[in-house]
Design a protein around this motif. Structure first.
Motif, PDB file in Angstrom:
ATOM      1  N   THR A  20       7.579 -19.039 -83.847  1.00 28.41           N
ATOM      2  CA  THR A  20       7.335 -19.378 -82.866  1.00 28.41           C
ATOM      3  C   THR A  20       5.377 -18.779 -82.428  1.00 28.41           C
ATOM      4  O   THR A  20       4.935 -19.258 -81.267  1.00 28.41           O
ATOM      5  N   VAL A  21       5.181 -18.551 -83.491  1.00 28.41           N
ATOM      6  CA  VAL A  21       4.270 -19.723 -84.065  1.00 28.41           C
ATOM      7  C   VAL A  21       3.225 -20.303 -83.773  1.00 28.41           C
ATOM      8  O   VAL A  21       1.781 -20.111 -83.507  1.00 28.41           O
ATOM      9  N   ILE A  22       3.686 -21.579 -84.561  1.00 27.47           N
ATOM     10  CA  ILE A  22       2.979 -22.512 -84.761  1.00 27.47           C
ATOM     11  C   ILE A  22       3.037 -23.083 -83.427  1.00 27.47           C
ATOM     12  O   ILE A  22       4.003 -22.650 -82.449  1.00 27.47           O
ATOM     13  N   PRO A  23       1.437 -23.795 -83.127  1.00 29.15           N
ATOM     14  CA  PRO A  23       1.340 -24.293 -82.188  1.00 29.15           C
ATOM     15  C   PRO A  23       2.824 -25.462 -81.531  1.00 29.15           C
ATOM     16  O   PRO A  23       3.061 -25.754 -82.435  1.00 29.15           O
ATOM     17  N   GLU A  24       2.306 -25.120 -80.510  1.00 26.37           N
ATOM     18  CA  GLU A  24       3.705 -26.186 -79.334  1.00 26.37           C
ATOM     19  C   GLU A  24       3.591 -27.746 -80.363  1.00 26.37           C
ATOM     20  O   GLU A  24       4.428 -28.268 -80.018  1.00 26.37           O
ATOM     21  N   ALA A  25       2.938 -28.362 -79.621  1.00 25.54           N
ATOM     22  CA  ALA A  25       2.256 -29.464 -79.662  1.00 25.54           C
ATOM     23  C   ALA A  25       2.247 -29.544 -81.584  1.00 25.54           C
ATOM     24  O   ALA A  25       3.295 -30.638 -81.918  1.00 25.54           O
ATOM     25  N   ALA A  26       2.150 -29.292 -82.146  1.00 25.16           N
ATOM     26  CA  ALA A  26       2.532 -29.537 -83.797  1.00 25.16           C
ATOM     27  C   ALA A  26       4.164 -28.976 -84.184  1.00 25.16           C
ATOM     28  O   ALA A  26       5.058 -29.137 -85.179  1.00 25.16           O
ATOM     29  N   TYR A  27       4.280 -28.326 -83.571  1.00 25.57           N
ATOM     30  CA  TYR A  27       5.605 -27.868 -83.360  1.00 25.57           C
ATOM     31  C   TYR A  27       6.802 -29.095 -83.599  1.00 25.57           C
ATOM     32  O   TYR A  27       7.706 -29.588 -84.190  1.00 25.57           O
ATOM     33  N   ALA A  28       6.386 -29.373 -81.914  1.00 27.95           N
ATOM     34  CA  ALA A  28       7.163 -30.474 -81.810  1.00 27.95           C
ATOM     35  C   ALA A  28       7.288 -31.763 -82.094  1.00 27.95           C
ATOM     36  O   ALA A  28       8.238 -32.275 -82.621  1.00 27.95           O
ATOM     37  N   LEU A  29       5.671 -32.389 -82.984  1.00 30.16           N
ATOM     38  CA  LEU A  29       5.388 -33.267 -84.156  1.00 30.16           C
ATOM     39  C   LEU A  29       6.411 -33.212 -85.585  1.00 30.16           C
ATOM     40  O   LEU A  29       7.208 -34.030 -85.904  1.00 30.16           O
ATOM     41  N   ALA A  30       6.548 -31.748 -85.631  1.00 32.74           N
ATOM     42  CA  ALA A  30       7.341 -31.691 -87.005  1.00 32.74           C
ATOM     43  C   ALA A  30       8.924 -31.938 -85.948  1.00 32.74           C
ATOM     44  O   ALA A  30       9.431 -32.195 -87.583  1.00 32.74           O
ATOM     45  N   ALA A  46       9.154 -32.283 -75.255  1.00 30.04           N
ATOM     46  CA  ALA A  46       8.998 -33.652 -74.750  1.00 30.04           C
ATOM     47  C   ALA A  46       8.302 -34.353 -74.375  1.00 30.04           C
ATOM     48  O   ALA A  46       8.105 -36.050 -74.922  1.00 30.04           O
ATOM     49  N   PHE A  47       6.677 -34.611 -74.163  1.00 31.60           N
ATOM     50  CA  PHE A  47       6.017 -35.140 -74.065  1.00 31.60           C
ATOM     51  C   PHE A  47       5.551 -35.850 -76.067  1.00 31.60           C
ATOM     52  O   PHE A  47       4.826 -36.994 -75.792  1.00 31.60           O
ATOM     53  N   ILE A  48       5.607 -34.795 -76.321  1.00 28.55           N
ATOM     54  CA  ILE A  48       5.457 -35.576 -78.655  1.00 28.55           C
ATOM     55  C   ILE A  48       6.587 -36.130 -78.765  1.00 28.55           C
ATOM     56  O   ILE A  48       6.818 -37.138 -79.533  1.00 28.55           O
ATOM     57  N   THR A  49       7.546 -35.416 -78.536  1.00 29.15           N
ATOM     58  CA  THR A  49       8.840 -35.937 -79.225  1.00 29.15           C
ATOM     59  C   THR A  49      10.020 -37.588 -78.532  1.00 29.15           C
ATOM     60  O   THR A  49       9.803 -38.216 -79.153  1.00 29.15           O
ATOM     61  N   THR A  50       9.526 -37.299 -77.199  1.00 25.15           N
ATOM     62  CA  THR A  50       9.870 -38.538 -76.531  1.00 25.15           C
ATOM     63  C   THR A  50       9.669 -39.184 -75.539  1.00 25.15           C
ATOM     64  O   THR A  50       9.832 -40.377 -75.397  1.00 25.15           O
ATOM     65  N   ARG A  51       8.822 -38.368 -74.666  1.00 25.65           N
ATOM     66  CA  ARG A  51       7.735 -38.746 -73.565  1.00 25.65           C
ATOM     67  C   ARG A  51       9.117 -39.454 -72.398  1.00 25.65           C
ATOM     68  O   ARG A  51       8.747 -40.334 -71.508  1.00 25.65           O
ATOM     69  N   GLY A  52       9.677 -38.174 -72.466  1.00 22.35           N
ATOM     70  CA  GLY A  52      10.949 -38.264 -71.478  1.00 22.35           C
ATOM     71  C   GLY A  52      12.177 -39.569 -72.046  1.00 22.35           C
ATOM     72  O   GLY A  52      12.829 -39.137 -71.257  1.00 22.35           O
ATOM     73  N   GLY A  53      11.226 -40.153 -72.486  1.00 21.41           N
ATOM     74  CA  GLY A  53      12.710 -41.104 -73.015  1.00 21.41           C
ATOM     75  C   GLY A  53      14.330 -40.650 -74.265  1.00 21.41           C
ATOM     76  O   GLY A  53      13.990 -39.793 -74.187  1.00 21.41           O
ATOM     77  N   PRO A  54      14.251 -41.379 -74.386  1.00 21.34           N
ATOM     78  CA  PRO A  54      14.599 -43.228 -74.209  1.00 21.34           C
ATOM     79  C   PRO A  54      15.752 -43.087 -72.848  1.00 21.34           C
ATOM     80  O   PRO A  54      16.651 -42.539 -72.721  1.00 21.34           O
ATOM     81  N   TYR A  55      15.063 -43.578 -72.342  1.00 24.89           N
ATOM     82  CA  TYR A  55      15.731 -44.132 -70.502  1.00 24.89           C
ATOM     83  C   TYR A  55      15.643 -42.736 -70.381  1.00 24.89           C
ATOM     84  O   TYR A  55      16.950 -42.188 -69.489  1.00 24.89           O
ATOM     85  N   TYR A  56      14.488 -41.677 -69.492  1.00 22.92           N
ATOM     86  CA  TYR A  56      14.823 -40.573 -68.934  1.00 22.92           C
ATOM     87  C   TYR A  56      15.713 -39.964 -69.303  1.00 22.92           C
ATOM     88  O   TYR A  56      15.521 -38.703 -68.618  1.00 22.92           O
ATOM     89  N   ALA A  57      16.608 -39.769 -70.987  1.00 17.42           N
ATOM     90  CA  ALA A  57      17.199 -38.900 -70.804  1.00 17.42           C
ATOM     91  C   ALA A  57      16.541 -37.364 -71.588  1.00 17.42           C
ATOM     92  O   ALA A  57      17.190 -35.885 -70.987  1.00 17.42           O
ATOM     93  N   THR A  58      15.382 -37.018 -71.551  1.00 16.00           N
ATOM     94  CA  THR A  58      14.492 -36.107 -71.925  1.00 16.00           C
ATOM     95  C   THR A  58      13.550 -36.019 -70.575  1.00 16.00           C
ATOM     96  O   THR A  58      12.457 -35.041 -70.392  1.00 16.00           O
ATOM     97  N   PHE A  59      13.904 -36.641 -70.017  1.00 17.26           N
ATOM     98  CA  PHE A  59      12.715 -35.794 -68.298  1.00 17.26           C
ATOM     99  C   PHE A  59      12.461 -35.066 -67.196  1.00 17.26           C
ATOM    100  O   PHE A  59      13.504 -35.143 -66.645  1.00 17.26           O
ATOM    101  N   PHE A  60      11.856 -34.551 -67.590  1.00 23.83           N
ATOM    102  CA  PHE A  60      11.721 -33.018 -66.893  1.00 23.83           C
ATOM    103  C   PHE A  60      10.933 -32.830 -65.371  1.00 23.83           C
ATOM    104  O   PHE A  60       9.703 -33.552 -65.436  1.00 23.83           O
TER     105      PHE A  60
END
Lengths: 287, 270
Positions: free
Chosen positions: A106-116, A225-239
């Motif tokens: 929970t403590v890990i910065p969100e962006a770094a966590y997503a990148l991991a 989603a912004f870091i891992t998939t940018r909403g893709g593939p084919y909008y599968a993770t578009f929020f």
């Protein structure tokens, strides 16, 4: 004796709430009914943005994805946080370390966590799939495949549940010890105590966390989603939050973006009001 | 014999749970130590031996990460100090109000606590843009004006409320004004709250990704999370380098958490 002046100490808080919450909420209500590109003055267009949104396939996809994520992630997170809080409630040897370890993601910065997680779930080289292959499974391609990308996000969302863990630990501390003693004297076993004392008394805290988690998933999915998939593939993770970002900063259509934001805000407020009606008599006044 | 076996099982289970939660960070750390230029591992390999630290120095050559780290630290420290001030003020003021006003503020705070930033980010952006405050740290630090999070105010409120009002009143009889009472009597009694709010506020500003993404345009102002995004956009597949960046961004948060975690994880249990 301190009649009036305590309010002086509350001024920054209340002023800040006015400027950072009430005012932006007001602005978004206005902009949602205008056509506005951020440069020319906004033109009032009535319900146009909402009507266009109703026909926008991307908006529908974002809404559906959001519902899929919430219905998968939130129940698992609530159950996980509850299990951990119950397990690490009693101070025993090592509990300090265990609690800290559980809270660490929970403590890990969100962006770094997503990148991991882009590495952990990398289909070809990531350690998770290497283990799955070693165990003889044919692992999915996670963020590279529209069928498994959402599941990847749900898995990643299961670790940072420290907030719920702490909320529920606080809830457990509020159950008076005498109730447990009385139950034990009456010969109740561990499961009876859990089912008829702990869980009912913890219910408001569980509901608080569950609703907050639904609300926060609007926010938490954005960075992930912004870091891992940018909403893709084919909008599968578009929020919805990405829809707002897309409307506002790619298409410079602040009207449509505000309309989406207003809808998110209304759903959020409805859920928050639900908390209010559930706990109006018992507003977590002790801590 | 029986109780000892159950203790053993409980400890094994606890260790497994702890290891599971440490795993994402452990994998990140291990991947960051893989020498640059090597092909990615085939099959499972937790840590390449011998490990290499060159990815960490590479980051500072590719992008001005030292500058980003300084910016991050600046924002986090300013955020923490302002938050401690405004949140403890609000909590102190709230604890001195009448009972009904306290309840009303409590409900308002819980309500505000539940509103996610993303429900308002765009109109906040437009508001700050109109004031000419985007592309600066003012917009990023603005939440500190209201104590960053209503929860932080409640943590102080709960602490101050338990102090006997007679303590504050006797101070005022001795001629202390309310501000002196807050500083000399209330704050020293609120050490756990100061530590808990300090930790949570540090994490809030250090970890903040969305507001710098929205507000900051000049590269010289970037904080670490946005710098990390920049690195990702430069080379999406250089895993050791990206994981080293992730570790760099994470380490200060983990260190501060390790130092102050007790205040949050054992809040009021002693």
């Amino acid at each position: 004796m301190f009649r009036l002046r305590p309010s002086l100490f509350l001024t920054p808080y209340l002023l800040g709430a006015l400027l950072l919450i009430a005012l932006p909420a007001g602005i978004s209500i206005y902009i949602a009914f205008t056509r506005y590109n951020g440069i020319a003055a906004p033109v009032v267009v009535g319900w146009e943005n909402f009507q266009l949104l109703r026909l926008d396939p991307l908006a529908r996809v974002a809404l559906t994805n959001s519902l899929i994520f919430v219905t998968q992630s939130v129940p698992l997170r609530v159950i996980g946080a509850l299990g951990l809080a119950l397990f690490f409630n009693q101070p025993r040897r090592g509990t300090g370390f265990y609690r800290a370890a559980v809270t660490l993601p929970t403590v890990i910065p969100e962006a770094a966590y997503a990148l991991a997680w882009t590495w952990i779930l990398n289909p070809l080289y990531g350690p998770f799939n290497a283990i799955l292959r070693g165990l003889g499974f044919a692992p999915p391609a996670w963020f590279a495949d529209s069928d498994s990308a959402m599941l990847g996000l749900v898995i990643a969302s299961l670790f940072p549940l420290g907030e719920g863990f702490i909320i529920l630990l606080a809830g457990l501390r509020h159950i008076p010890r005498e109730i447990y003693d009385a139950a034990r004297v009456d010969g109740a076993n561990r499961f009876q105590i859990l089912a008829s004392i702990t869980l009912p008394l913890l219910a408001p805290w569980l509901a608080l966390f569950a609703i907050r988690d639904v609300v926060m998933s609007f926010q938490n999915t954005f960075t992930l989603a912004f870091i891992t998939t940018r909403g893709g593939p084919y909008y599968a993770t578009f929020f919805p939050t990405q829809l707002i970002y897309e409307f506002a900063f790619s298409r410079m259509d602040f009207g449509a973006a505000s309309a989406v934001m207003l809808l998110v805000f209304l759903v959020t407020s409805a859920l928050v009001l639900l908390v209010y009606f559930l706990f109006a008599d018992d507003p977590f006044d002790e801590a | 014999m029986k109780p000892r076996l159950s203790t053993l099982i409980r400890h094994l289970l606890a260790l497994t749970i702890a290891a599971t939660f440490l795993l994402p960070l452990a994998w990140t750390l291990a991947a960051s130590l893989r020498p640059a230029g090597l092909p990615p591992p085939r099959g499972f390999e937790f840590l390449h031996w011998p490990p290499s630290f060159e990815n960490y120095s590479r980051i500072f050559e590719i992008l001005p990460f030292a500058r980003y780290a300084f910016n991050s630290l600046l924002v986090a420290l300013a955020g923490v100090l302002l938050t401690l001030l405004t949140a403890s003020w609000a909590g102190f003021g709230m604890s001195l109000l009448g009972r009904r006003a306290q309840i009303r503020l409590l409900i308002l705070s819980i309500f505000l606590q539940m509103i996610p930033f993303t429900a308002l980010w765009l109109s906040r952006f437009l508001f700050f843009a109109r004031l000419g405050l985007t592309n600066s740290y003012y917009a990023m630090l603005a939440p500190a004006l209201m104590g960053t999070s209503p929860l932080f105010i409640l943590l102080f409120y709960w602490t101050f409320r338990r102090i006997d009002r007679a303590v504050f009143e006797s101070a005022s009889l001795d001629g202390a004004n309310l501000f002196q009472t807050w500083m000399r009597i209330a704050l020293p009694l609120a050490r756990p709250a100061l530590m808990a709010v300090g930790l949570l506020a540090f994490l809030f500003y250090w970890n903040d990704f969305i507001s710098p993404l929205l507000y900051l345009r000049s590269q010289t102002l970037y904080t670490l999370p946005v710098g990390m995004l920049q690195l990702q956009e430069m080379d999406r597949t250089n895993w050791p380098l990206l994981m080293a960046a992730a570790v760099l961004v994470t380490a200060p948060a983990v260190i501060v958490f390790a130092a102050l975690q007790h205040s949050v994880l054992w809040w009021e249990s002693e």
